[in-house]
Design an enzyme around this catalytic site. Sequence first.
Site, mmCIF file in Angstrom:
data_model
loop_
_atom_site.group_PDB
_atom_site.id
_atom_site.type_symbol
_atom_site.label_atom_id
_atom_site.label_comp_id
_atom_site.label_asym_id
_atom_site.label_seq_id
_atom_site.Cartn_x
_atom_site.Cartn_y
_atom_site.Cartn_z
ATOM 1 N N ILE A 267 -47.961 11.317 -19.308
ATOM 2 C CA ILE A 267 -49.045 10.744 -20.109
ATOM 3 C C ILE A 267 -48.769 9.254 -20.326
ATOM 4 O O ILE A 267 -47.620 8.798 -20.219
ATOM 5 C CB ILE A 267 -49.209 11.484 -21.453
ATOM 6 N N PRO A 268 -49.832 8.463 -20.645
ATOM 7 C CA PRO A 268 -49.657 7.001 -20.713
ATOM 8 C C PRO A 268 -48.507 6.551 -21.609
ATOM 9 O O PRO A 268 -47.688 5.720 -21.198
ATOM 10 C CB PRO A 268 -51.012 6.507 -21.238
ATOM 11 N N GLY B 24 -33.202 6.143 5.144
ATOM 12 C CA GLY B 24 -32.067 6.722 4.444
ATOM 13 C C GLY B 24 -31.026 7.300 5.376
ATOM 14 O O GLY B 24 -30.180 6.585 5.926
ATOM 15 N N ASP C 86 -36.819 4.545 -8.117
ATOM 16 C CA ASP C 86 -37.745 5.531 -7.542
ATOM 17 C C ASP C 86 -37.720 6.809 -8.382
ATOM 18 O O ASP C 86 -37.211 7.841 -7.943
ATOM 19 C CB ASP C 86 -37.338 5.805 -6.087
ATOM 20 N N LYS D 32 -32.802 1.527 -3.256
ATOM 21 C CA LYS D 32 -33.675 2.389 -4.046
ATOM 22 C C LYS D 32 -32.808 3.416 -4.755
ATOM 23 O O LYS D 32 -32.010 4.096 -4.109
ATOM 24 C CB LYS D 32 -34.640 3.068 -3.069
ATOM 25 N N ASP E 66 -29.227 7.783 -2.028
ATOM 26 C CA ASP E 66 -29.318 9.225 -2.282
ATOM 27 C C ASP E 66 -27.928 9.825 -2.225
ATOM 28 O O ASP E 66 -27.597 10.616 -1.320
ATOM 29 C CB ASP E 66 -30.271 9.884 -1.275
ATOM 30 N N LYS F 4 -40.608 8.011 -9.495
ATOM 31 C CA LYS F 4 -41.932 8.607 -9.237
ATOM 32 C C LYS F 4 -42.553 9.113 -10.543
ATOM 33 O O LYS F 4 -42.783 10.313 -10.733
ATOM 34 C CB LYS F 4 -41.827 9.744 -8.217
ATOM 35 N N HIS G 216 -44.822 10.279 -13.514
ATOM 36 C CA HIS G 216 -46.076 11.045 -13.541
ATOM 37 C C HIS G 216 -46.122 11.755 -14.894
ATOM 38 O O HIS G 216 -45.613 12.865 -15.039
ATOM 39 C CB HIS G 216 -46.101 12.058 -12.390
HETATM 40 O O1 C5P Z 1 -33.144 10.003 4.249
HETATM 41 P P1 C5P Z 1 -34.593 9.623 4.299
HETATM 42 O O2 C5P Z 1 -34.875 8.409 5.167
HETATM 43 O O3 C5P Z 1 -35.488 10.797 4.639
HETATM 44 O O4 C5P Z 1 -34.923 9.194 2.782
HETATM 45 C C1 C5P Z 1 -36.243 8.938 2.352
HETATM 46 C C2 C5P Z 1 -36.236 8.499 0.926
HETATM 47 O O5 C5P Z 1 -37.560 8.107 0.574
HETATM 48 C C3 C5P Z 1 -35.817 9.561 -0.083
HETATM 49 O O6 C5P Z 1 -35.100 8.904 -1.122
HETATM 50 C C4 C5P Z 1 -37.139 10.100 -0.612
HETATM 51 O O7 C5P Z 1 -37.044 10.538 -1.943
HETATM 52 C C5 C5P Z 1 -38.035 8.878 -0.529
HETATM 53 N N1 C5P Z 1 -39.478 9.107 -0.405
HETATM 54 C C6 C5P Z 1 -40.040 9.864 0.608
HETATM 55 N N2 C5P Z 1 -41.402 10.056 0.663
HETATM 56 C C7 C5P Z 1 -42.202 9.468 -0.241
HETATM 57 C C8 C5P Z 1 -41.642 8.668 -1.250
HETATM 58 C C9 C5P Z 1 -40.277 8.508 -1.296
HETATM 59 O O8 C5P Z 1 -39.320 10.371 1.464
HETATM 60 N N3 C5P Z 1 -43.514 9.600 -0.136
#
Ligand code: C5P
Length: 235
Positions: free
Chosen positions: A67-68, A205, A61, A33, A11, A63, A65
């Site tokens: 249409i197919p 993170g 990552d 990630k 990040d 995420k 979301h």
């Molecule tokens: O810094 P931290 O440990 O909070 O980072 C969490 C990471 O996991 C971020 O990149 C965030 O986008 C991701 N994430 C999340 N919750 C989810 C899916 C992904 O925090 N349900």
Amino acid sequence: MGTPRVIIPLDVSSAEAALKLVVTLAPHVDSFKVGLQLTGRIGLPVAVKIVRDHGGKCLVDHKLHDIPNTVVEAVQAIVDHGASAFTIHASAGPEVLQAAAKVKGNVKMYAVTVLTSMDTMECLMLYKDSPEMTVRHLAEVALAAGADGIICSPKEVALLRQTFGLNFLIITPGVRPSWASTDDQSRIMTPGDAIKAGADFLVVGRPITQPPTAIGSSLDAVQCVNEEIRLALET
Ligand code: C5P
């Protein structure tokens, strides 16, 4: 060290910052990630290449979301760039998940359930049910549609293992060692407790990429987390 269980989210907003984390942490973690913060700045192919060039595996990552047809095209690009895994929202629905599963090949597909930043009140307002019941429902849909694994808070891991068994992977963000601040995460657990609950991989993170002074460097922080995981696996 046993099999690494930590996934580091890159990040950060530049190739230099990502490279520094990858070079330092690659020998100590399962994978990296990359999300919209980094790929929005340097592009997905470059982000994946930075990780792969230094022997790391890359989880995209984004995420998904949509249409197919749009999701299928996005998954094909992720596969072509050499990622090892990607994320998709379970709430995109069975048709989208099945379409993605058909084109993903050996690349792992992880379904995001309820974001770990969401607390119970917000979840009730949005989904009309508790985080536990919502995660269970979304996980059931995703696993039936061909997801390899589920992303949820550590708090829901035990319930998913009880309900759906061991034959799928669980990744949990929302992991905070006792020495770290919670930041914007809501449904959190320590690394040791998340592993004991049955998680396969932990996304950790800021506690590692921006460790508190008392812990030291990112390398010191990842070693602390790995030691906590090792002890949890022993008990
Ligand atoms: O810094 P931290 O440990 O909070 O980072 C969490 C990471 O996991 C971020 O990149 C965030 O986008 C991701 N994430 C999340 N919750 C989810 C899916 C992904 O925090 N349900």
